[in-house]
Design a protein around this motif. Sequence first.
Motif, mmCIF file in Angstrom:
data_model
loop_
_atom_site.group_PDB
_atom_site.id
_atom_site.type_symbol
_atom_site.label_atom_id
_atom_site.label_comp_id
_atom_site.label_asym_id
_atom_site.label_seq_id
_atom_site.Cartn_x
_atom_site.Cartn_y
_atom_site.Cartn_z
ATOM 1 N N GLY A 1 18.051 0.199 0.765
ATOM 2 C CA GLY A 1 17.927 1.095 -0.381
ATOM 3 C C GLY A 1 17.474 2.490 0.020
ATOM 4 O O GLY A 1 17.954 3.491 -0.534
ATOM 5 N N ALA A 2 16.554 2.603 0.993
ATOM 6 C CA ALA A 2 16.092 3.918 1.439
ATOM 7 C C ALA A 2 17.218 4.705 2.104
ATOM 8 O O ALA A 2 17.355 5.915 1.884
ATOM 9 C CB ALA A 2 14.914 3.753 2.391
ATOM 10 N N LEU A 3 18.031 4.033 2.896
ATOM 11 C CA LEU A 3 19.154 4.717 3.551
ATOM 12 C C LEU A 3 20.170 5.204 2.529
ATOM 13 O O LEU A 3 20.687 6.322 2.629
ATOM 14 C CB LEU A 3 19.810 3.772 4.558
ATOM 15 N N GLU A 4 20.476 4.384 1.538
ATOM 16 C CA GLU A 4 21.443 4.791 0.516
ATOM 17 C C GLU A 4 20.922 5.994 -0.278
ATOM 18 O O GLU A 4 21.688 6.909 -0.607
ATOM 19 C CB GLU A 4 21.719 3.620 -0.421
ATOM 20 N N ALA A 5 19.621 6.007 -0.572
ATOM 21 C CA ALA A 5 19.060 7.131 -1.322
ATOM 22 C C ALA A 5 19.152 8.430 -0.533
ATOM 23 O O ALA A 5 19.449 9.498 -1.098
ATOM 24 C CB ALA A 5 17.608 6.832 -1.682
ATOM 25 N N VAL B 1 21.952 12.388 -0.963
ATOM 26 C CA VAL B 1 21.508 13.778 -1.151
ATOM 27 C C VAL B 1 21.808 14.659 0.053
ATOM 28 O O VAL B 1 21.564 15.875 -0.023
ATOM 29 C CB VAL B 1 19.992 13.812 -1.447
ATOM 30 N N VAL B 2 22.317 14.108 1.146
ATOM 31 C CA VAL B 2 22.588 14.940 2.322
ATOM 32 C C VAL B 2 23.848 15.767 2.069
ATOM 33 O O VAL B 2 24.767 15.326 1.364
ATOM 34 C CB VAL B 2 22.737 14.079 3.595
ATOM 35 N N ASP B 3 23.881 16.971 2.630
ATOM 36 C CA ASP B 3 25.052 17.835 2.500
ATOM 37 C C ASP B 3 25.823 17.959 3.799
ATOM 38 O O ASP B 3 26.773 18.739 3.894
ATOM 39 C CB ASP B 3 24.643 19.229 2.019
ATOM 40 N N GLU B 4 25.414 17.211 4.815
ATOM 41 C CA GLU B 4 26.132 17.176 6.087
ATOM 42 C C GLU B 4 25.812 15.859 6.765
ATOM 43 O O GLU B 4 24.808 15.210 6.431
ATOM 44 C CB GLU B 4 25.738 18.347 6.990
ATOM 45 N N PRO B 5 26.637 15.411 7.694
ATOM 46 C CA PRO B 5 26.372 14.126 8.353
ATOM 47 C C PRO B 5 25.011 14.119 9.037
ATOM 48 O O PRO B 5 24.600 15.095 9.665
ATOM 49 C CB PRO B 5 27.518 14.008 9.367
ATOM 50 N N VAL B 6 24.305 13.012 8.893
ATOM 51 C CA VAL B 6 22.969 12.862 9.473
ATOM 52 C C VAL B 6 23.018 11.730 10.495
ATOM 53 O O VAL B 6 23.649 10.697 10.263
ATOM 54 C CB VAL B 6 21.925 12.583 8.371
ATOM 55 N N SER B 7 22.370 11.937 11.618
ATOM 56 C CA SER B 7 22.436 10.976 12.714
ATOM 57 C C SER B 7 21.503 9.794 12.465
ATOM 58 O O SER B 7 20.589 9.853 11.635
ATOM 59 C CB SER B 7 22.058 11.658 14.032
ATOM 60 N N GLU B 8 21.734 8.730 13.228
ATOM 61 C CA GLU B 8 20.886 7.536 13.110
ATOM 62 C C GLU B 8 19.462 7.827 13.561
ATOM 63 O O GLU B 8 18.501 7.304 12.984
ATOM 64 C CB GLU B 8 21.489 6.397 13.940
ATOM 65 N N LEU B 9 19.316 8.656 14.597
ATOM 66 C CA LEU B 9 17.971 8.978 15.089
ATOM 67 C C LEU B 9 17.162 9.726 14.039
ATOM 68 O O LEU B 9 15.976 9.466 13.851
ATOM 69 C CB LEU B 9 18.078 9.812 16.375
ATOM 70 N N THR B 10 17.807 10.660 13.326
ATOM 71 C CA THR B 10 17.104 11.403 12.272
ATOM 72 C C THR B 10 16.670 10.476 11.150
ATOM 73 O O THR B 10 15.543 10.553 10.642
ATOM 74 C CB THR B 10 17.994 12.513 11.729
ATOM 75 N N ILE C 1 12.763 9.672 9.923
ATOM 76 C CA ILE C 1 12.315 9.890 8.548
ATOM 77 C C ILE C 1 11.707 8.617 7.975
ATOM 78 O O ILE C 1 10.654 8.644 7.323
ATOM 79 C CB ILE C 1 13.491 10.377 7.687
ATOM 80 N N LEU C 2 12.343 7.490 8.226
ATOM 81 C CA LEU C 2 11.871 6.219 7.676
ATOM 82 C C LEU C 2 10.825 5.547 8.553
ATOM 83 O O LEU C 2 10.301 4.485 8.173
ATOM 84 C CB LEU C 2 13.064 5.276 7.485
ATOM 85 N N GLU C 3 10.555 6.120 9.759
ATOM 86 C CA GLU C 3 9.568 5.558 10.695
ATOM 87 C C GLU C 3 9.919 4.110 11.040
ATOM 88 O O GLU C 3 9.080 3.211 11.014
ATOM 89 C CB GLU C 3 8.156 5.636 10.106
ATOM 90 N N GLN C 4 11.181 3.927 11.351
ATOM 91 C CA GLN C 4 11.669 2.607 11.724
ATOM 92 C C GLN C 4 12.397 2.718 13.059
ATOM 93 O O GLN C 4 12.858 3.802 13.441
ATOM 94 C CB GLN C 4 12.610 2.052 10.655
ATOM 95 N N GLY D 1 29.275 13.056 14.494
ATOM 96 C CA GLY D 1 28.104 12.497 15.141
ATOM 97 C C GLY D 1 27.056 11.944 14.210
ATOM 98 O O GLY D 1 25.948 11.635 14.649
ATOM 99 N N GLY D 2 27.382 11.794 12.925
ATOM 100 C CA GLY D 2 26.416 11.281 11.969
ATOM 101 C C GLY D 2 27.095 10.432 10.905
ATOM 102 O O GLY D 2 28.255 10.022 11.047
ATOM 103 N N TRP D 3 26.363 10.168 9.825
ATOM 104 C CA TRP D 3 26.855 9.344 8.718
ATOM 105 C C TRP D 3 26.798 10.154 7.439
ATOM 106 O O TRP D 3 25.875 10.928 7.196
ATOM 107 C CB TRP D 3 26.000 8.085 8.556
ATOM 108 N N ARG D 4 27.859 9.929 6.590
ATOM 109 C CA ARG D 4 27.896 10.598 5.288
ATOM 110 C C ARG D 4 28.833 9.829 4.362
ATOM 111 O O ARG D 4 29.786 9.179 4.820
ATOM 112 C CB ARG D 4 28.365 12.042 5.425
#
Length: 303
Positions: A129-133, A137-146, A150-153, A183-186
């Motif tokens: 659920g946190a990943l979907e949220a 709201v992202v406006d560009e692909p975000v990487s798995e490391l980022t 953010i989620l401290e996981q 290089g990211g997810w969107r």
Amino acid sequence: MSNEERRDSLADQAAAWVPPWQRSAPESVAPDPAPDPVEAEPVEPDRAEPEPAAPESAQLTAPAAVESAEPADPAPELGAAGDLGAEVPLEGSPGAKIAEEGAGRRQRGGRTRVVPEPPPVLDDAELRGALEAILLVVDEPVSELTLAQILEQPAERVGPILDEIAAGYTAAGHGFELRRAAGGWRLYTRPEYATYVERFVLDGQSVRLTQAALETLAVVAYRQPVTRSRISAIRGVNCDGVIRTLVTRGLIEECGTESDSGAYLYRTSTMFLEKLGLNSLDDLPPLAPFLPDDVEELADAAR
């Protein structure tokens, strides 16, 4: 005066002669007799004016008179850690106050060095659920490391969860999908609904690139990094205006200068990969199937 009388007189004078160091001083300048070292009163440590020192003769004759009036330091006691070299200051003394302040600083320093508790581990449902949220709201692909930061996981957990989310959207037949890009997810809309999305977004406005812009963008994509003069030589026309348009739209960007001529070099940007839905330049289709059969003859003619 006979010789015998003279000798008697000289003998009497010699017998009565007293050396200068044994002669008594006049009463007006006679110093006070030195006090008996044994009977002298001890000097109080808090007296404002120090007592005058005893004469040198008294120091030689009475060593006890030169001893310090202050009490001797107490024998060293064991320190807090049990070492013999540490001295424990007396209670209420300045040394005790300094020691207390140092102990307080060590305690405060100890609190700052406390290792923080590890972040709580989210279960799969909460992490999903946190990943979907965030992806909504992202406006560009975000990487798995980022996302992991953010989620401290752990990043090892984020990747498989994203794959599960993408597979779930595809299996459910949603009008959007989750895929890798730049290089990211969107989240993206599905191609089969592109007509409706285009009608809603454009609303009669045309944002398509011209043929010259598409050709210039293709040259930059397959020959990057490349200079303006090289692009113009490949296309056979001046490309300065087209390159400015592509830079303004964020599809290409400057990436340094050429070592020989000093001309600016250009390459495709992250937005180029995002707009084409590519994860990297390795996903570009090969050019060999689109080249003419006489490409070598054309290259020789160009030389």
